[in-house]
Design an enzyme around this catalytic site. Sequence first.
Site, PDB file in Angstrom:
ATOM      1  N   GLU A 174      21.408  10.226  39.411  1.00 11.34           N
ATOM      2  CA  GLU A 174      22.699  10.825  39.709  1.00 11.34           C
ATOM      3  C   GLU A 174      23.807  10.077  38.967  1.00 11.34           C
ATOM      4  OE1 GLU A 174      24.048  12.222  43.752  1.00 11.34           O
ATOM      5  OE2 GLU A 174      25.442  10.526  43.500  1.00 11.34           O
ATOM      6  N   PHE A 191      28.311  10.232  38.219  1.00 11.31           N
ATOM      7  CA  PHE A 191      29.564  10.796  38.697  1.00 11.31           C
ATOM      8  C   PHE A 191      30.621  10.713  37.595  1.00 11.31           C
ATOM      9  CE2 PHE A 191      29.653   6.293  39.920  1.00 11.31           C
ATOM     10  CZ  PHE A 191      30.882   5.880  39.436  1.00 11.31           C
ATOM     11  N   PRO A 192      31.643  11.573  37.626  1.00 12.05           N
ATOM     12  CA  PRO A 192      32.663  11.559  36.569  1.00 12.05           C
ATOM     13  C   PRO A 192      33.491  10.279  36.588  1.00 12.05           C
ATOM     14  CG  PRO A 192      32.690  13.643  37.768  1.00 12.05           C
ATOM     15  CD  PRO A 192      31.819  12.703  38.549  1.00 12.05           C
ATOM     16  N   PRO A 193      33.545   9.528  35.486  1.00 10.51           N
ATOM     17  CA  PRO A 193      34.390   8.331  35.415  1.00 10.51           C
ATOM     18  C   PRO A 193      35.880   8.698  35.431  1.00 10.51           C
ATOM     19  CG  PRO A 193      32.677   8.303  33.732  1.00 10.51           C
ATOM     20  CD  PRO A 193      32.716   9.685  34.287  1.00 10.51           C
ATOM     21  N   GLY A 201      30.522  18.929  51.413  1.00 12.18           N
ATOM     22  CA  GLY A 201      31.422  17.955  50.804  1.00 12.18           C
ATOM     23  C   GLY A 201      32.219  17.173  51.824  1.00 12.18           C
ATOM     24  N   ASP A 202      32.747  16.038  51.374  1.00 11.50           N
ATOM     25  CA  ASP A 202      33.594  15.201  52.223  1.00 11.50           C
ATOM     26  C   ASP A 202      35.024  15.735  52.223  1.00 11.50           C
ATOM     27  OD1 ASP A 202      31.465  13.424  52.676  1.00 11.50           O
ATOM     28  OD2 ASP A 202      31.881  12.407  50.765  1.00 11.50           O
ATOM     29  N   TYR A 241      19.751  14.826  55.884  1.00 13.01           N
ATOM     30  CA  TYR A 241      20.342  13.606  56.456  1.00 13.01           C
ATOM     31  C   TYR A 241      19.370  12.943  57.442  1.00 13.01           C
ATOM     32  CZ  TYR A 241      24.532  15.774  54.546  1.00 13.01           C
ATOM     33  OH  TYR A 241      25.442  16.355  53.711  1.00 13.01           O
TER      34      TYR A 241
END
Length: 628
Positions: free
Chosen positions: A21, A23-25, A112-113, A153
């Site tokens: 995985e 994630f976008p920097p 999503g959070d 989860y």
Amino acid sequence: MHISKKLAEAHASGAPAFSFEFFPPKTSQGVQNLYDRMDRMHDLGPSFVDVTWGAGGTQSHLTCEMVHFAQTVVGLETCMHLTCTDMAKEKVDGALSEAYKAGCTNILALRGDPPRDTEKWQAIEGGFRYALDLVKYIKAQYGDHFDIGVAGYPEGCDDQKDQDILMAHLKEKVDAGGSFIVTQMFYDVDNFCAWVDRCRAEGITVPIVPGIMPISTHAAFLRRANGMNCKIPQAWTDVLEPIKNDDAAVREVGKGLVADMCRKIIDHGVLALHFYTMNLAQSTKMVLEELDLVSAGGTPTKKALPWRQSLGLSRREEDVRPVYWKNRHKSYVARTQDWDEFPNGRWGDSRSPAFGELDAYGIGLKGTNEQNIKTWGKPESLRDISNIFIRFLQNDLKTLPWSESPVTDEAQAIKEELIDLNRRGLLTITSQPSVNGAKSTDPVHGWGPPGGYVYQKAYLELLISPALITEIIDRIEQTQTMTFHAVDKAGDARTNSSSDGPNAVTWGVFPGKEIVQPTIVETVSFLAWKDEAFRLGTDWAKCHPAGSPSRQIIDYVMNNWYLINIVDNDFHSTRGIFDLFDGLQVKNLDGPLESSKPTVNGHSPRPIAELNGNYKLTDGKIFEEVLN
């Protein structure tokens, strides 16, 4: 390819699959660093990678860009995260459309959070409330195009700890179209195995992919575990706490702890591991090596073709490429991205599709001037330049202006010959040894399905001094088995090839299939590569101040020397292509530069068309079309 199918194949073979995985920097330099890292981590052989989605699509453009880069340029099967948070239907439609156009066929559908400035999650008007709604919508809009993953989860989530409720929700998502499950990170492997058993008892039969967070430092380990409310086994605390201030020791011990956890997961029949890399490679690679899931050289154990495939929407069936971009696959993808169709089974007429311009992103020389000077130094003579090439062949340097990656294992068979050429001032850009019927499973030369045999012709591409070009061409003509194309920066192009069609330099024979010829030499594409090759050298020169000795010597080579490719069409021959250069050496490797190309009685040498039946490129109709 759908992830669920890849996982099913892994389960059938008994060989565990693993994935990463990213994630976008937050910065443009971070993005470039990540792209370079993704490119290197491709060679670890992941089954897929996924790219996260910021809350409310705050980084949606970058997520879509990363998916396109990973899928089309790097050639990694990619899964795009998509969340409900602050996502109107129009945003979801746009994201799905971008994923589709990139060739991505996998989506991880998440609620999503909540955004950072919101304590409680809530749906927006016209949006989606639950991941279940997102799964149903994707299925309704795209049918089976997307393989849809959903979250699991094992230890509960922030706003729900009741496992009965969570299990019911998970079953609903799977029944609605979820075809694989990716779990939240955990360290309690016994709890995870029990959770898997319960999933199966509830009738959830799709593949389950456990989320694995490697350990890099003790502080990061605690922060991530506490942030996700993960239970940390007491045995882990007992061994990590005493060494918490020694990062190297924490990584070494953590590697063993995580690897033992992975072994228990695999022993429980779950043959998939999904690593949350945090955009870093070292800790993940250490665990994979501990598990013997990556080969010693860090290269994938299976290759469908001898070059890295793009998995873009219209490129999945592409199976023929020119050899010139062997060490610059990202550039080749960028320069051909606008083609309507790609070679499948044969190269065809290459005069129709045009190669893209050299100012497109990813084609020019990478790195800042300072970085490139630090890498390649400040050459002040031809010998200095040849020593840079030699250091690359000896693995002291990982890149050259014409090669984005280190020298390959394949080159070991001809390494000493290549070093000898460069020591004499004959600068080798690309090469391959001849191969006569290696098994398709050969760890160095093999590619394609098992049970086949692969072949290749000896190939060399070099930068040659104009003082030697005529002699080398004369020698090629005398062999009767070798063909060449040569060109300088100004476009003085020469060849002895009697045809403008492709010449296969690799091919494979496989049970039940036609002969596959995936790598070719061909005139028009060589001229397109010529522009790029000299541009890269000129970019290298411009790293140095105008008028400096380094700028002058590199410019001299770029402005005067020839780029030549040579094919020995006798694939049984192993040394013939090197014998061409016996006794040849560039003069004045340490001395002053020649001011111009060589002359004979005050005149330039005769056109190659007059020498031993050679053809000058402008003599044929095809060459007129290309050069004019």
